[in-house]
Design a protein around this motif. Structure first.
Motif, PDB file in Angstrom:
ATOM      1  N   LEU A  42       0.832  -1.210   0.000  1.00 24.56           N
ATOM      2  CA  LEU A  42       0.000   0.000   0.000  1.00 24.56           C
ATOM      3  C   LEU A  42       0.863   1.255   0.000  1.00 24.56           C
ATOM      4  CD1 LEU A  42      -2.830  -0.593   2.643  1.00 24.56           C
ATOM      5  CD2 LEU A  42      -3.142  -0.025   0.242  1.00 24.56           C
ATOM      6  N   LEU A  43       1.867   1.260   0.879  1.00 22.65           N
ATOM      7  CA  LEU A  43       2.733   2.447   0.981  1.00 22.65           C
ATOM      8  C   LEU A  43       3.436   2.723  -0.339  1.00 22.65           C
ATOM      9  CD1 LEU A  43       4.347   1.923   4.512  1.00 22.65           C
ATOM     10  CD2 LEU A  43       2.602   3.611   3.883  1.00 22.65           C
ATOM     11  N   ARG A  44       3.944   1.666  -0.977  1.00 28.56           N
ATOM     12  CA  ARG A  44       4.643   1.858  -2.257  1.00 28.56           C
ATOM     13  C   ARG A  44       3.707   2.450  -3.300  1.00 28.56           C
ATOM     14  NH1 ARG A  44       9.541  -0.487  -1.613  1.00 28.56           N
ATOM     15  NH2 ARG A  44       9.535  -2.197  -0.125  1.00 28.56           N
ATOM     16  N   GLU A  45       2.466   1.959  -3.336  1.00 29.07           N
ATOM     17  CA  GLU A  45       1.514   2.442  -4.334  1.00 29.07           C
ATOM     18  C   GLU A  45       1.134   3.907  -4.065  1.00 29.07           C
ATOM     19  OE1 GLU A  45      -2.577   0.844  -6.279  1.00 29.07           O
ATOM     20  OE2 GLU A  45      -1.429  -0.616  -5.112  1.00 29.07           O
ATOM     21  N   ILE A  46       0.943   4.243  -2.805  1.00 24.51           N
ATOM     22  CA  ILE A  46       0.581   5.632  -2.452  1.00 24.51           C
ATOM     23  C   ILE A  46       1.745   6.572  -2.813  1.00 24.51           C
ATOM     24  CG2 ILE A  46       0.046   7.203  -0.541  1.00 24.51           C
ATOM     25  CD1 ILE A  46      -1.271   4.716   0.877  1.00 24.51           C
ATOM     26  N   CYS A  47       2.953   6.178  -2.438  1.00 25.83           N
ATOM     27  CA  CYS A  47       4.125   7.031  -2.707  1.00 25.83           C
ATOM     28  C   CYS A  47       4.359   7.184  -4.211  1.00 25.83           C
ATOM     29  CB  CYS A  47       5.366   6.461  -2.031  1.00 25.83           C
ATOM     30  SG  CYS A  47       5.313   6.565  -0.230  1.00 25.83           S
ATOM     31  N   ALA A  48       4.062   6.129  -4.963  1.00 26.14           N
ATOM     32  CA  ALA A  48       4.293   6.177  -6.416  1.00 26.14           C
ATOM     33  C   ALA A  48       3.397   7.214  -7.097  1.00 26.14           C
ATOM     34  CB  ALA A  48       4.067   4.789  -7.027  1.00 26.14           C
ATOM     35  N   LEU A  49       2.297   7.603  -6.465  1.00 35.04           N
ATOM     36  CA  LEU A  49       1.430   8.643  -7.050  1.00 35.04           C
ATOM     37  C   LEU A  49       2.132  10.000  -7.056  1.00 35.04           C
ATOM     38  CD1 LEU A  49      -1.977   7.827  -5.254  1.00 35.04           C
ATOM     39  CD2 LEU A  49      -1.406   7.376  -7.647  1.00 35.04           C
ATOM     40  N   GLY A  50       3.134  10.145  -6.179  1.00 33.56           N
ATOM     41  CA  GLY A  50       3.845  11.425  -6.090  1.00 33.56           C
ATOM     42  C   GLY A  50       3.501  12.222  -4.852  1.00 33.56           C
ATOM     43  N   VAL A  51       2.660  11.661  -3.978  1.00 33.38           N
ATOM     44  CA  VAL A  51       2.280  12.351  -2.736  1.00 33.38           C
ATOM     45  C   VAL A  51       3.555  12.603  -1.911  1.00 33.38           C
ATOM     46  CG1 VAL A  51       0.883  12.213  -0.639  1.00 33.38           C
ATOM     47  CG2 VAL A  51       0.059  11.137  -2.757  1.00 33.38           C
ATOM     48  N   PRO A  52       3.826  13.868  -1.550  1.00 34.05           N
ATOM     49  CA  PRO A  52       5.135  14.174  -0.942  1.00 34.05           C
ATOM     50  C   PRO A  52       5.294  13.811   0.518  1.00 34.05           C
ATOM     51  CG  PRO A  52       3.852  16.184  -1.218  1.00 34.05           C
ATOM     52  CD  PRO A  52       3.042  15.081  -1.835  1.00 34.05           C
ATOM     53  N   SER A  53       4.198  13.518   1.228  1.00 30.45           N
ATOM     54  CA  SER A  53       4.290  13.190   2.661  1.00 30.45           C
ATOM     55  C   SER A  53       3.313  12.063   2.968  1.00 30.45           C
ATOM     56  CB  SER A  53       3.952  14.437   3.490  1.00 30.45           C
ATOM     57  OG  SER A  53       3.891  14.096   4.854  1.00 30.45           O
ATOM     58  N   VAL A  54       3.846  10.918   3.378  1.00 29.18           N
ATOM     59  CA  VAL A  54       3.004   9.744   3.660  1.00 29.18           C
ATOM     60  C   VAL A  54       3.415   9.192   5.023  1.00 29.18           C
ATOM     61  CG1 VAL A  54       2.319   7.435   2.882  1.00 29.18           C
ATOM     62  CG2 VAL A  54       2.832   9.220   1.183  1.00 29.18           C
ATOM     63  N   SER A  55       2.534   9.328   6.011  1.00 32.05           N
ATOM     64  CA  SER A  55       2.857   8.872   7.370  1.00 32.05           C
ATOM     65  C   SER A  55       2.518   7.395   7.533  1.00 32.05           C
ATOM     66  CB  SER A  55       2.075   9.677   8.409  1.00 32.05           C
ATOM     67  OG  SER A  55       2.580  10.983   8.506  1.00 32.05           O
ATOM     68  N   ALA A  56       3.500   6.631   8.030  1.00 27.99           N
ATOM     69  CA  ALA A  56       3.353   5.185   8.227  1.00 27.99           C
ATOM     70  C   ALA A  56       3.699   4.866   9.675  1.00 27.99           C
ATOM     71  CB  ALA A  56       4.286   4.440   7.278  1.00 27.99           C
ATOM     72  N   GLU A  57       2.768   4.210  10.365  1.00 23.18           N
ATOM     73  CA  GLU A  57       2.908   4.048  11.815  1.00 23.18           C
ATOM     74  C   GLU A  57       3.598   2.736  12.200  1.00 23.18           C
ATOM     75  OE1 GLU A  57      -0.548   5.428  13.743  1.00 23.18           O
ATOM     76  OE2 GLU A  57      -0.072   4.551  15.673  1.00 23.18           O
ATOM     77  N   VAL A  58       4.453   2.818  13.197  1.00 20.84           N
ATOM     78  CA  VAL A  58       5.059   1.602  13.755  1.00 20.84           C
ATOM     79  C   VAL A  58       4.025   0.960  14.692  1.00 20.84           C
ATOM     80  CG1 VAL A  58       7.399   2.571  13.667  1.00 20.84           C
ATOM     81  CG2 VAL A  58       6.063   2.780  15.778  1.00 20.84           C
ATOM     82  N   VAL A  59       4.156  -0.359  14.898  1.00 21.88           N
ATOM     83  CA  VAL A  59       3.245  -1.030  15.833  1.00 21.88           C
ATOM     84  C   VAL A  59       3.995  -1.627  17.029  1.00 21.88           C
ATOM     85  CG1 VAL A  59       1.364  -1.487  14.231  1.00 21.88           C
ATOM     86  CG2 VAL A  59       3.250  -3.116  14.404  1.00 21.88           C
ATOM     87  N   ILE A  76      11.463   2.646   2.463  1.00 27.96           N
ATOM     88  CA  ILE A  76      10.502   2.300   1.403  1.00 27.96           C
ATOM     89  C   ILE A  76      10.446   3.393   0.347  1.00 27.96           C
ATOM     90  CG2 ILE A  76       8.030   1.975   0.946  1.00 27.96           C
ATOM     91  CD1 ILE A  76       7.876   0.437   3.580  1.00 27.96           C
ATOM     92  N   HIS A  77      10.454   4.659   0.817  1.00 30.51           N
ATOM     93  CA  HIS A  77      10.343   5.780  -0.139  1.00 30.51           C
ATOM     94  C   HIS A  77      10.745   7.072   0.578  1.00 30.51           C
ATOM     95  CE1 HIS A  77       8.538   8.604  -3.018  1.00 30.51           C
ATOM     96  NE2 HIS A  77       8.591   7.608  -3.891  1.00 30.51           N
ATOM     97  N   PRO A  78      11.350   8.029  -0.129  1.00 36.88           N
ATOM     98  CA  PRO A  78      11.733   9.292   0.525  1.00 36.88           C
ATOM     99  C   PRO A  78      10.541  10.105   1.056  1.00 36.88           C
ATOM    100  CG  PRO A  78      12.815   9.070  -1.623  1.00 36.88           C
ATOM    101  CD  PRO A  78      11.853   7.931  -1.503  1.00 36.88           C
ATOM    102  N   SER A  79       9.320   9.808   0.614  1.00 34.35           N
ATOM    103  CA  SER A  79       8.152  10.560   1.104  1.00 34.35           C
ATOM    104  C   SER A  79       7.631  10.057   2.445  1.00 34.35           C
ATOM    105  CB  SER A  79       6.994  10.478   0.095  1.00 34.35           C
ATOM    106  OG  SER A  79       7.374  11.043  -1.122  1.00 34.35           O
TER     107      SER A  79
END
Ligand code: G3P
Length: 214
Positions: A42-59, A76-79
């Motif tokens: 999911l994260l890779r697909e969201i970042c590939a759209l070009g969205v510059p900030s994508v928050s991903a939570e640790v568990v 995973i991605h610079p964003s």
């Protein structure tokens, strides 16, 4: 003011990204669970759209677990912004990750003192949950006012990311207070553009246009 979507739905993110009003995305374990897909995919697909900030939570709940997860997520991605919980272990992990150059979003923040600590350990974003405070009879927006004032007093660079947004008035009030970011569900972002007088006005213009000789 930046507008983020609080979702892990690629479809929702793509729609707002293509309209051109989206500055970022926040996810959390509950939102990811709704999608029924692997988190990293999911994260890779969201970042590939070009969205510059994508928050991903640790568990993980210990500092060591958060460091392992956070370091993996940021690769995973610079964003990617790594989301850590407002706990002593989360503060410790945030300080280490921030010193390594990772942008951290400290989440589950419900008091001004928690926000002060997030800024002191170098979080890039602090995420106060205003809707959940409103739900239990406390004024969530008052917390935003306090955090904005404290950060201004000391010139903290941490950005105030207003989370747990439930309706357009939350967005408008957060903007009036000078919050940096509001993250909201798709349905709330959709409503920002809507007004019945816009629809009535457009219908009238189109009807009148039919009378213009062609
Ligand atoms: O993503 C964090 C926050 O925005 C969650 O909102 O609606 O579950 O309180 P909510």
């Amino acid at each position: 003011m930046k507008l983020f979507l609080d979702t892990a739905s690629v479809k929702e993110i793509r729609t707002m990204w293509e309209i051109g009003i989206l500055d970022g995305v926040t996810t959390n374990p509950s939102l990811v669970a709704k999608e029924g897909r692997k988190f990293e995919d999911l994260l890779r697909e969201i970042c590939a759209l070009g969205v510059p900030s994508v928050s991903a939570e640790v568990v993980g709940t210990t500092t060591d677990q958060m460091l392992v997860e956070g370091r993996r997520l940021r690769e995973i991605h610079p964003s990617i912004y790594v989301k850590t919980p407002m706990t002593p272990d989360g503060l410790r992990a945030t300080k280490i990750l921030a010193a390594e150059g990772t942008r951290v979003n400290m989440t589950l923040v419900f008091s001004a003192n928690q926000a002060l600590l997030a800024a002191k350990v170098g979080a890039a974003y602090v995420s106060p949950f205003i809707g959940r405070l409103d739900d239990q009879g406390q004024d969530g927006m008052e917390l935003i006012r306090e955090i904005v004032q404290i950060y201004r007093n000391y010139h903290f660079p941490t950005q105030v990311l207003v989370a747990s947004v439930r309706h357009p008035i939350h967005v408008m009030d957060a903007a009036k207070l000078g919050a940096d970011i509001a993250t909201m569900p798709y349905a709330v972002m959709e409503k920002l553009a809507q007004h019945p007088l816009t629809d009535i006005g457009l219908a009238r213009f189109l009807k009148d246009w039919e009378k213009v000789p062609k």
